[in-house]
Design an enzyme around this catalytic site. Sequence first.
Site, PDB file in Angstrom:
ATOM      1  CG  ASP A 109      -1.610  -1.366   1.345  1.00 22.53           C
ATOM      2  OD1 ASP A 109      -2.338  -1.722   0.416  1.00 22.53           O
ATOM      3  OD2 ASP A 109      -1.385  -2.089   2.340  1.00 22.53           O
ATOM      4  CG  HIS A 136      -3.423  -5.111   3.085  1.00 20.37           C
ATOM      5  ND1 HIS A 136      -2.945  -4.293   2.097  1.00 20.37           N
ATOM      6  CD2 HIS A 136      -3.690  -6.293   2.475  1.00 20.37           C
ATOM      7  CE1 HIS A 136      -2.919  -4.940   0.958  1.00 20.37           C
ATOM      8  NE2 HIS A 136      -3.373  -6.158   1.148  1.00 20.37           N
TER       9      HIS A 136
HETATM   10  N1  LIG Z   1      -0.718  -8.145   2.351  1.00 23.15           N
HETATM   11  C1  LIG Z   1      -0.705  -7.897   1.055  1.00 23.15           C
HETATM   12  O1  LIG Z   1      -0.398  -6.779   0.631  1.00 23.15           O
HETATM   13  C2  LIG Z   1      -1.064  -8.957   0.048  1.00 23.15           C
HETATM   14  C3  LIG Z   1      -1.532 -10.177   0.450  1.00 23.15           C
HETATM   15  N2  LIG Z   1      -1.878 -11.151  -0.453  1.00 23.15           N
HETATM   16  C4  LIG Z   1      -2.356 -12.434   0.071  1.00 23.15           C
HETATM   17  O2  LIG Z   1      -1.295 -13.390   0.038  1.00 23.15           O
HETATM   18  C5  LIG Z   1      -1.851 -14.696   0.073  1.00 23.15           C
HETATM   19  C6  LIG Z   1      -1.178 -15.585  -0.960  1.00 23.15           C
HETATM   20  O3  LIG Z   1      -1.452 -15.126  -2.257  1.00 23.15           O
HETATM   21  P1  LIG Z   1      -1.023 -15.932  -3.563  1.00 23.15           P
HETATM   22  O4  LIG Z   1       0.388 -16.372  -3.484  1.00 23.15           O
HETATM   23  O5  LIG Z   1      -1.457 -15.102  -4.696  1.00 23.15           O
HETATM   24  O6  LIG Z   1      -1.994 -17.182  -3.452  1.00 23.15           O
HETATM   25  P2  LIG Z   1      -1.873 -18.622  -4.161  1.00 23.15           P
HETATM   26  O7  LIG Z   1      -3.176 -19.296  -4.023  1.00 23.15           O
HETATM   27  O8  LIG Z   1      -1.246 -18.490  -5.507  1.00 23.15           O
HETATM   28  O9  LIG Z   1      -0.816 -19.339  -3.244  1.00 23.15           O
HETATM   29  C7  LIG Z   1      -1.064 -19.611  -1.914  1.00 23.15           C
HETATM   30  C8  LIG Z   1      -0.303 -20.867  -1.580  1.00 23.15           C
HETATM   31  O10 LIG Z   1      -0.410 -21.063  -0.194  1.00 23.15           O
HETATM   32  C9  LIG Z   1      -0.551 -22.429   0.047  1.00 23.15           C
HETATM   33  N3  LIG Z   1      -1.150 -22.599   1.362  1.00 23.15           N
HETATM   34  C10 LIG Z   1      -2.442 -22.469   1.729  1.00 23.15           C
HETATM   35  N4  LIG Z   1      -2.588 -22.752   3.021  1.00 23.15           N
HETATM   36  C11 LIG Z   1      -1.358 -23.032   3.501  1.00 23.15           C
HETATM   37  C12 LIG Z   1      -0.861 -23.417   4.768  1.00 23.15           C
HETATM   38  N5  LIG Z   1      -1.684 -23.553   5.810  1.00 23.15           N
HETATM   39  N6  LIG Z   1       0.461 -23.644   4.900  1.00 23.15           N
HETATM   40  C13 LIG Z   1       1.289 -23.514   3.850  1.00 23.15           C
HETATM   41  N7  LIG Z   1       0.886 -23.166   2.624  1.00 23.15           N
HETATM   42  C14 LIG Z   1      -0.434 -22.925   2.459  1.00 23.15           C
HETATM   43  C15 LIG Z   1      -1.423 -22.936  -1.098  1.00 23.15           C
HETATM   44  O11 LIG Z   1      -1.270 -24.326  -1.288  1.00 23.15           O
HETATM   45  C16 LIG Z   1      -0.877 -22.121  -2.263  1.00 23.15           C
HETATM   46  O12 LIG Z   1       0.171 -22.790  -2.935  1.00 23.15           O
HETATM   47  C17 LIG Z   1      -3.346 -14.506  -0.112  1.00 23.15           C
HETATM   48  O13 LIG Z   1      -3.971 -14.552   1.156  1.00 23.15           O
HETATM   49  C18 LIG Z   1      -3.448 -13.108  -0.689  1.00 23.15           C
HETATM   50  O14 LIG Z   1      -4.706 -12.537  -0.459  1.00 23.15           O
HETATM   51  C19 LIG Z   1      -1.743 -10.936  -1.780  1.00 23.15           C
HETATM   52  C20 LIG Z   1      -1.260  -9.723  -2.251  1.00 23.15           C
HETATM   53  C21 LIG Z   1      -0.913  -8.649  -1.369  1.00 23.15           C
HETATM   54  O1  LIG Z   2      -6.351  -7.439  -2.974  1.00 18.85           O
HETATM   55  C1  LIG Z   2      -6.047  -8.627  -2.715  1.00 18.85           C
HETATM   56  O2  LIG Z   2      -6.838  -9.519  -2.405  1.00 18.85           O
HETATM   57  C2  LIG Z   2      -4.592  -8.951  -2.715  1.00 18.85           C
HETATM   58  C3  LIG Z   2      -3.975  -7.883  -1.934  1.00 18.85           C
HETATM   59  O3  LIG Z   2      -4.013  -7.878  -0.726  1.00 18.85           O
HETATM   60  C4  LIG Z   2      -3.526  -6.684  -2.646  1.00 18.85           C
HETATM   61  O4  LIG Z   2      -3.264  -6.724  -3.845  1.00 18.85           O
HETATM   62  O5  LIG Z   2      -3.408  -5.663  -1.978  1.00 18.85           O
END
Ligand SMILES: NC(=O)C1=CN([C@@H]2O[C@H](COP(=O)(O)OP(=O)(O)OC[C@H]3O[C@@H](n4cnc5c(N)ncnc54)[C@H](O)[C@@H]3O)[C@@H](O)[C@H]2O)C=CC1
Ligand SMILES: O=C([O-])CC(=O)C(=O)O
Length: 328
Positions: free
Chosen positions: A161, A189
Amino acid sequence: MKRPIRVAVTGAAGQIGYSLLFRIASGEMLGKDQPVILQLVEVPVEKAQQALKGVMMELEDCAFPLLVGMEAFDNPRAGFKDVDIALLVGARPRGPGMERKDLLQENAKIFTEQGKALNDVASRDVKVLVVGNPANTNAYIAMKSAPDLPAKNFTAMLRLDHNRALSQLAAKANVAVADIENLIVWGNHSPTMYPDYRFATVKGESLQAKINDAAWNKDTFIPKVGKRGAAIIEARGLSSAASAANAAIDHIRDWVLGSNGKWVTMGIPSDGSYGIPEGIMYGVPVICENGEYKRVEGLEVDAFSRERMDFTLAELLEERDGIQHLLP
Ligand SMILES: NC(=O)C1=CN([C@@H]2O[C@H](COP(=O)(O)OP(=O)(O)OC[C@H]3O[C@@H](n4cnc5c(N)ncnc54)[C@H](O)[C@@H]3O)[C@@H](O)[C@H]2O)C=CC1
Ligand SMILES: O=C([O-])CC(=O)C(=O)O
């Protein structure tokens, strides 16, 4: 040679993991002279473990000199053993039409278990960054599930952000991103976050005076930064990944190596200042030095900011109340 740093990454076979691991292994997070050991955690599901093996094969094929070890795990208790840094990325991401807090119930269990595992097996100095959404409340859950670790070791990612806000401001004021200092993103967030450039400067001059457009701040800038995640999902069909990984690298790099006097935003447990109840995981400005972050204190909160800061706080309190029953 320096002692290798053990870095755990959960969700290592996911989208963010794929952008993150190669940069950690190449030294972009901890320094070009810092060896690392990767402890990669995925769910105990054949497909995820297979995908993780593939990513590890690719890491091997990069022959990174700083990557002195890596191992795959299917549970956090084994995967977090002795880790110095834990990047908690693994969780279910949201899809179109969802808010991040819609993920709360499902993802909360993950962070209770992972907090407990960190409590029992990680280094006592472990630095934890929660990326998985809803990031602030998940970080709060992990922190509360790890009573033997210092609460200050747990942080939530608001750096994406912060970086989004920097780019929007640079474009609006026609200045270089690198010249903007003293930006803040307060709170959660989520779309309620409050990006605040009242104190921001460009080469020592007030950015707010330069932009001089209160309507743009309220009607364009704040909502645009707040809803940027949804805009990416709409455009890509998937949530932000490379920019999220980049923000995670920035967050940990600054925490470990210092922010060179610059303000950066981190979600950290409140000390009660700025009217935020103690313990709430809230985005605030910090300066990092010697491996520690320090909250920027004593900033004036005007009426507009108070309202925004209370609004995002109210959402965090509501999220906390929704998961209270899961806490030890
Ligand atoms: N804080 C932020 O600014 C942001 C947060 N996110 C969040 O990050 C997270 C991951 O996003 P992506 O990589 O795009 O998702 P994704 O679905 O591509 O990958 C997530 C991975 O986590 C694994 N996983 C699920 N539960 C698990 C557990 N208990 N232990 C270990 N691995 C586990 C899944 O098998 C999958 O491979 C989501 O919650 C998303 O919303 C995404 C973008 C920005
Ligand atoms: O928006 C979402 O779900 C993923 C995320 O946290 C971001 O891009 O800021």
